[in-house]
Scaffold this motif. Structure first.
Motif, short mmCIF file in Angstrom:
data_model
loop_
_atom_site.label_atom_id
_atom_site.label_comp_id
_atom_site.label_asym_id
_atom_site.label_seq_id
_atom_site.Cartn_x
_atom_site.Cartn_y
_atom_site.Cartn_z
N LEU A 117 0.87 -1.17 -0.07
CA LEU A 117 -0.12 0.06 -0.11
C LEU A 117 1.01 1.15 0.06
O LEU A 117 1.98 1.25 0.07
CB LEU A 117 -1.05 -0.26 1.16
CG LEU A 117 -1.98 -1.10 1.36
CD1 LEU A 117 -2.90 -1.00 2.53
CD2 LEU A 117 -2.76 -1.22 -0.10
N THR A 118 0.31 2.24 -0.27
CA THR A 118 0.82 3.56 -0.25
C THR A 118 2.06 3.69 0.88
O THR A 118 3.21 4.29 0.69
CB THR A 118 0.24 4.72 -0.49
OG1 THR A 118 -0.73 4.84 0.51
CG2 THR A 118 -0.46 4.81 -1.77
N GLU A 119 1.63 3.68 2.07
CA GLU A 119 2.22 3.89 3.31
C GLU A 119 3.75 3.04 3.30
O GLU A 119 4.72 3.44 3.58
CB GLU A 119 1.72 3.50 4.34
CG GLU A 119 0.56 4.38 4.84
CD GLU A 119 -0.92 3.90 4.09
OE1 GLU A 119 -0.87 2.83 3.35
OE2 GLU A 119 -1.95 4.70 4.10
N GLN A 120 3.72 1.68 2.91
CA GLN A 120 4.72 0.75 2.60
C GLN A 120 5.51 1.15 1.63
O GLN A 120 6.85 1.10 1.76
CB GLN A 120 4.09 -0.56 2.53
CG GLN A 120 3.48 -1.26 3.58
CD GLN A 120 2.76 -2.69 3.40
OE1 GLN A 120 1.90 -2.48 2.44
NE2 GLN A 120 3.43 -3.67 3.72
N ALA A 121 4.91 1.42 0.47
CA ALA A 121 5.88 2.19 -0.56
C ALA A 121 6.51 3.32 -0.48
O ALA A 121 7.72 3.35 -1.02
CB ALA A 121 4.98 2.32 -1.95
N LEU A 122 6.13 4.17 0.42
CA LEU A 122 6.92 5.44 0.94
C LEU A 122 7.95 5.09 1.78
O LEU A 122 8.90 5.68 1.70
CB LEU A 122 5.92 6.35 1.45
CG LEU A 122 5.06 7.16 0.57
CD1 LEU A 122 3.89 7.92 1.41
CD2 LEU A 122 5.76 8.37 -0.23
N ARG A 123 8.21 3.83 2.31
CA ARG A 123 9.18 3.59 3.17
C ARG A 123 10.07 2.65 2.47
O ARG A 123 11.27 2.35 3.23
CB ARG A 123 8.55 2.76 4.63
CG ARG A 123 7.63 3.58 5.36
CD ARG A 123 7.49 2.91 6.63
NE ARG A 123 6.68 1.70 6.67
CZ ARG A 123 5.53 1.48 6.88
NH1 ARG A 123 4.65 2.66 6.86
NH2 ARG A 123 4.76 0.54 6.71
#
Length: 438
Positions: A264-270
């Motif tokens: 998801l976007t939160e994981q991708a940003l990390r």
């Protein structure tokens, strides 16, 4: 039965929209709307004004677009500034972005690296993360909907086109819509899906940004959709030889077939490729641009013609004001609407027969957008292949089998082993884009 109306408390009424705005030039038109560059008389600010006749409201995506845009405000999302109504029309006052499409900017950069791609994707992720936090799924993320705010070298990316977006407070959706080359496997399989579909699309965009061609290519519709539903793609040599393992790992996590395992976007940003600067600084401009020109750029003829017309209006506007408004965009890059299917038919094929081949020597079909009937809202089924609000979209009967959906490849994929074509390419004098409100 009375004519359908948009009911909202913040809508402004006007007997004549020209009392509010000076019209400076037509930017283009869709199936049911026209878009103009306008200057607000009271403030002198420039906007893009989308005009829709009320009689076409029921056949357009305008109401959905307004409902979504009214809820969001983010630095990387093209904003809705105001909404007017006259006796015969609705008018959306949209933020005017002037930097051009993502691919067009890459083609004229001269130097392009993984770090550049990572910077773009980080901004897209931040915008989409914001949408998801507000229970909005875009459902049609693709390069044409990623625009630069202005012509500055470090201009920010803006996400546009919310005609197919959906509010998803309850988590799952069922309508099969989007652009097939960028759409997630679960959508093509007509299974209930979630906001993870946007993350798949971002993975596809990342793939293209690093090699210049799409991850899925096939001459047969059935095989094309079967490949997407199996998430069957590869990092081909020599195009991916110099791309970092970190970038490939990021793509694998974004283009994970199982949506429950997909980033998801939160994981991708990390992910290190986004957050920890593992993206290589090696110049990949020649390789990527040669493939982009073969696979995407040749469809720009009509857009360039439209952009030239708007630029002429902009230059006239600039010459008539000795002190242009600070909000006035550069005249060198104007956002224009994408070419409609009708325009493409009139133009004839955009590609030579020799170009319309994949690596196996098979021909590839032109891209179309899926815009099926909205089962979530209880709307009736659309008749197959009826033009929708968006010029390049087709409506498809949701009851049809998946292999009957129009196939999609934005342009033919035929990787070239030679890089001479790029070094000999003449710089384009005009960069065009997709109007953010079409």
């Amino acid at each position: 039965m009375g004519r359908k109306e948009i009911i909202c408390s913040w809508k402004k009424n006007t007997s004549n929209i020209k009392d509010v705005f000076d019209f400076k030039g037509k930017m283009g038109s869709g199936s049911f709307s026209e878009v103009f560059m306008v200057r607000e008389k009271k403030t002198g600010k420039l906007y893009a004004l989308k005009c829709l006749k009320k009689k076409y409201l029921a056949r357009s995506n305008l109401e959905n677009e307004i409902n979504v845009l009214r809820r969001i405000q983010h630095e990387n999302v093209v904003g809705l500034e105001d909404f007017y109504e006259s006796r015969t029309h609705y008018y959306l006052v949209m933020q005017l972005v002037s930097g051009g499409e993502l691919f067009d900017r890459i083609l004229v950069k001269g130097v392009y690296t993984e770090k550049d791609a990572s910077t773009v994707i980080k901004q897209v992720l931040q915008a989409v993360s914001y949408l998801h936090e507000n229970s909005i799924v875009h459902r049609d993320l693709k390069p044409e909907n990623l625009l630069y705010y202005n012509t500055d070298e470090n201009a920010k990316i803006m996400v546009s086109d919310f005609g197919l977006s959906k509010t998803s407070e309850h988590g799952l959706m069922s309508t099969a819509c989007g652009t097939p080359g960028y759409v997630a496997p679960e959508v093509l399989a007509q299974k209930p899906y979630s906001k993870a579909v946007d993350c798949w699309s971002i993975g596809v965009i990342t793939y293209i940004l690093l090699c210049g061609y799409p991850p899925f290519f096939e001459d047969n519709e059935t095989r094309l959709f079967s490949k997407i539903m199996r998430a069957e793609y590869a990092f081909h040599s020599p195009f991916w030889d110099d791309i970092s393992e970190s970038a490939k790992d990021f793509i694998r996590n974004m283009m994970e077939k199982n949506p429950t395992k997909r980033f998801l976007t939160e994981q991708a940003l990390r992910h290190p490729w986004i957050a920890e600067h593992t993206a290589k600084d090696l110049d990949i401009y020649q390789s990527v641009c040669e493939q982009m020109e073969r696979n995407f750029a040749k469809s720009k003829w009509k857009q360039a013609f439209n952009a030239a017309s708007v630029i002429h209006h902009m230059k006239k506007l600039q010459s008539s004001h000795t002190e242009p408004s600070p909000s006035q965009p550069s005249t060198s890059n104007i956002i224009v609407p994408s070419t409609s299917e009708k325009d493409l038919e009139a133009q004839g094929p955009c590609h030579d027969e020799a170009d319309a081949l994949n690596p196996n020597g098979n021909s590839i079909h032109k891209a179309n957008r899926l815009c099926c009937s909205d089962a979530e809202s209880g709307a009736g089924l659309c008749s197959p292949q009826r033009a929708s609000e968006h010029g390049d979209a087709l409506t498809v009967d949701q009851s049809r089998e998946v292999n009957n959906f129009p196939s999609e490849i934005d342009a033919p994929f035929r990787p070239s082993k030679s890089l001479d074509a790029v070094s000999q390419r003449k710089d384009q004098s005009l960069t065009s884009g997709v109007c953010s409100v079409m």
